[in-house]
Design an enzyme around this catalytic site. Structure first.
Site, mmCIF file in Angstrom:
data_model
loop_
_atom_site.group_PDB
_atom_site.id
_atom_site.type_symbol
_atom_site.label_atom_id
_atom_site.label_comp_id
_atom_site.label_asym_id
_atom_site.label_seq_id
_atom_site.Cartn_x
_atom_site.Cartn_y
_atom_site.Cartn_z
ATOM 1 N N CYS A 86 0.861 -1.171 0.000
ATOM 2 C CA CYS A 86 0.000 0.000 0.000
ATOM 3 C C CYS A 86 0.902 1.228 0.000
ATOM 4 O O CYS A 86 1.466 1.591 1.022
ATOM 5 C CB CYS A 86 -0.906 -0.003 1.234
ATOM 6 S SG CYS A 86 -1.908 1.468 1.348
ATOM 7 N N LEU A 87 1.076 1.797 -1.163
ATOM 8 C CA LEU A 87 1.979 2.939 -1.276
ATOM 9 C C LEU A 87 1.392 3.880 -2.323
ATOM 10 O O LEU A 87 1.061 3.456 -3.428
ATOM 11 C CB LEU A 87 3.368 2.426 -1.721
ATOM 12 C CG LEU A 87 4.502 3.426 -1.796
ATOM 13 C CD1 LEU A 87 4.733 4.064 -0.427
ATOM 14 C CD2 LEU A 87 5.780 2.759 -2.262
#
Lengths: 155, 398
Positions: A86-87
């Site tokens: 999750c970036l």
């Protein structure tokens, strides 16, 4: 479909001028697929670990982000069991001015700064918030167990 | 099949005409002229209201995905894309590139904007239609001889060695490497084919070879057939294994010596101090190498600076010279005009003197006052010209 000039240039530069602590090598049969290793940043629970990732450049790259996934098991609030990350820069904040090297640097930075308020692995994030010390200890333990550098990397 | 081949050839020819500017090899490329999206030298650049530069095509492709500047993520619409400053277009157009036929042998480098013209008009390696009216294939321009009548260069000719039929323009290169081509050994006069060249040269009994111990001093050179004979009595050959062993040992010791020299003689003190000293020593080495690098760069910079100043000087000198020449011309003209003026004044004076003489004859009483008047006139004219002369000289000096 031939390989865009930009991918060739990026690959050449990754080899000739590698980022310290990051190693990305393209597959011989598919030059859009990279085997990546990222060293855990110092002063983080992942220090001393070498994490394997896979990176794939889709057909539309650089107009869409590369697909990056952890192959090594890691205890991190923003990385789930399947290694998905999750970036923001891999999703909504992707820009075609970013490159493979900058993306991998962002991934390395994410290891140094876990963000349990924007979790992907909910159980890990929960534990991180409730008992950070214990969570960090688990992360260290997992690093020791799963992210041991290969013998030749030590020499 | 033939048609397909022809299509690919004509496609190639078309692509030669419009070179892919991103695939070119640049002689030197400033990082500031690289498009952040395609990572190549800017092609048809544009400029955003937030001050960033991209290839127009790259930017519009990016904006169709996300209407934000790819560099700073500020929101950007198509209307915020501006034409580039003239200087930027000029800089990218004047970038020096290698000809895109470099791999075929063209050594030319030129400004990027002139490359298309070079490929189209002069590059010897550009494929152009075969001169024959009936042939629809392409040949590189260098094969076409405008002096000779047009004829097809693709007619099949049999190779003299292997009998395979090859188009005329390729026959020369084929014959050089044809495996059936026969060669005569210069040493033993045996005739062999190209395919056997390696095996023959390594075996030919009549070839002259040096002794295997020539690296340690044996001067013997002779035909291969006698080499065995020589080696059985050569003293150097007998010594070779011993010397080899010694050299190996020396190399090992030298290496060890080097690594020992890097660590200064602090091995007797405690490990802590030892590692510190070592650290300082390596730092010192690093600084020294950096210093060397910096001084080298400084020297380079000085030279460049010198050249720059010299260039400017030369230009200025030229300018001064041309100014001086112009001034000289003007002085000549002025001089000429002054002379004219003076001549005219003198003539005037003469004619008035004559009339005054006549007048003095008629009335002698007024003669003295008249004379005074004339002399006053002449002196005022003289003074006027002198003044003009002086002011002009001052101008020149300025």
């Amino acid at each position: 479909m031939s390989l865009p000039k930009r991918i060739i240039k990026e690959t050449e530069r990754l080899v000739s001028d590698p980022v310290p602590g990051i190693n990305a090598v393209p597959h011989e049969e598919n030059l859009r697929y990279f085997d990546v290793t990222v060293d855990g940043p110092s002063q983080s629970p992942y220090e001393g670990g070498v994490f394997k990732l896979e990176l794939f450049l889709p057909e539309e790259y650089p107009m869409v982000a590369p697909k990056v996934r952890f192959l090594t098991k890691i205890y991190h609030p923003n990385i789930d069991k399947l290694g998905r990350i999750c970036l923001d820069v891999l999703k909504t904040n992707w820009s075609p001015a970013l490159q493979i090297r900058t993306i991998l640097l962002s991934v390395q930075a994410l290891l140094g700064a876990p963000n349990p308020d924007d979790p992907l692995a909910n159980d890990v994030a929960q534990r991180w918030k409730e008992d950070e010390r214990a969570a960090i200890a688990t992360a260290k333990e997992w690093t020791q167990t799963y992210a041991k550098p290969e013998p030749e990397a030590e020499t | 099949m033939d048609e397909q081949q022809h299509n690919s050839a004509s496609e190639q020819a078309v692509s030669e005409r419009d070179p892919d500017l991103r695939a070119l090899k640049y002689v030197m490329l400033d990082d500031n002229l690289i498009c952040p999206i395609c990572r190549c030298a800017l092609v048809d650049p544009c400029y955003t209201k937030c001050g960033h530069t991209f290839c127009t095509l790259c930017l519009f492709k990016a904006l169709s995905q996300t209407p934000k500047c790819p560099v700073d993520r500020s929101s950007l619409s198509d209307a915020d894309v501006l034409p580039p400053p003239k200087i930027l277009s000029n800089m990218v157009n004047e970038l020096l590139v290698h000809c895109s036929n470099e791999d075929k042998g063209c050594k030319r480098t030129c400004q990027r904007s002139l490359l298309r013209h070079h490929l189209l008009e002069s590059c010897e390696y550009t494929p152009v239609p075969c001169p024959s009216a009936t042939c629809d294939q392409f040949v590189e321009r260098r094969y076409i001889d405008s002096e000779k009548p047009a004829r097809c260069l693709h007619e099949l000719i049999a190779c003299r060695a292997c009998d395979v039929k090859i188009p005329e323009i390729e026959i020369a290169t084929h014959e050089l490497v044809c495996s059936q081509r026969t060669l005569k050994c210069p040493d033993c006069a045996v005739v062999f084919t190209m395919a056997d060249i390696v095996s023959h040269t390594s075996e030919c009994a009549m070839a002259r070879v040096p002794c295997n111990a020539n690296n340690i001093g044996c001067k013997w050179v002779g035909i291969r057939a006698k080499l065995k004979n020589h080696e059985s009595e050569c003293t150097f050959i007998a010594l070779a294994p011993v010397i080899e062993k010694q050299e190996d040992r020396i190399a090992r010791l030298e290496l060890e010596n080097k690594s020992l020299r890097i660590q200064p003689s602090l091995t007797t003190t405690s490990g802590m101090v030892d590692s510190d000293a070592f650290h300082i020593f390596t730092e010192h080495e690093r600084f020294r190498s950096e210093l060397e690098k910096v001084s080298e760069q400084l020297g380079e910079l000085e030279i460049r600076h010198g050249v720059l100043i010299m260039n400017q000087n030369v230009r200025l000198k030229e300018e001064v010279q041309s100014m001086r020449n112009a001034m000289h011309g003007i002085r000549h003209q002025m001089h000429f005009l002054l002379m004219e003026h003076r001549n005219w004044a003198l003539q005037n004076l003469n004619s008035s003197m004559i009339t005054s003489a006549a007048a003095s004859l008629s009335s002698q009483t007024a003669s003295s006052s008249n004379n005074a008047q004339f002399s006053g006139e002449t002196s005022s004219i003289g003074r006027g010209t002198r003044r003009e002369n002086e002011s002009f000289r001052q101008d020149v000096r300025l």
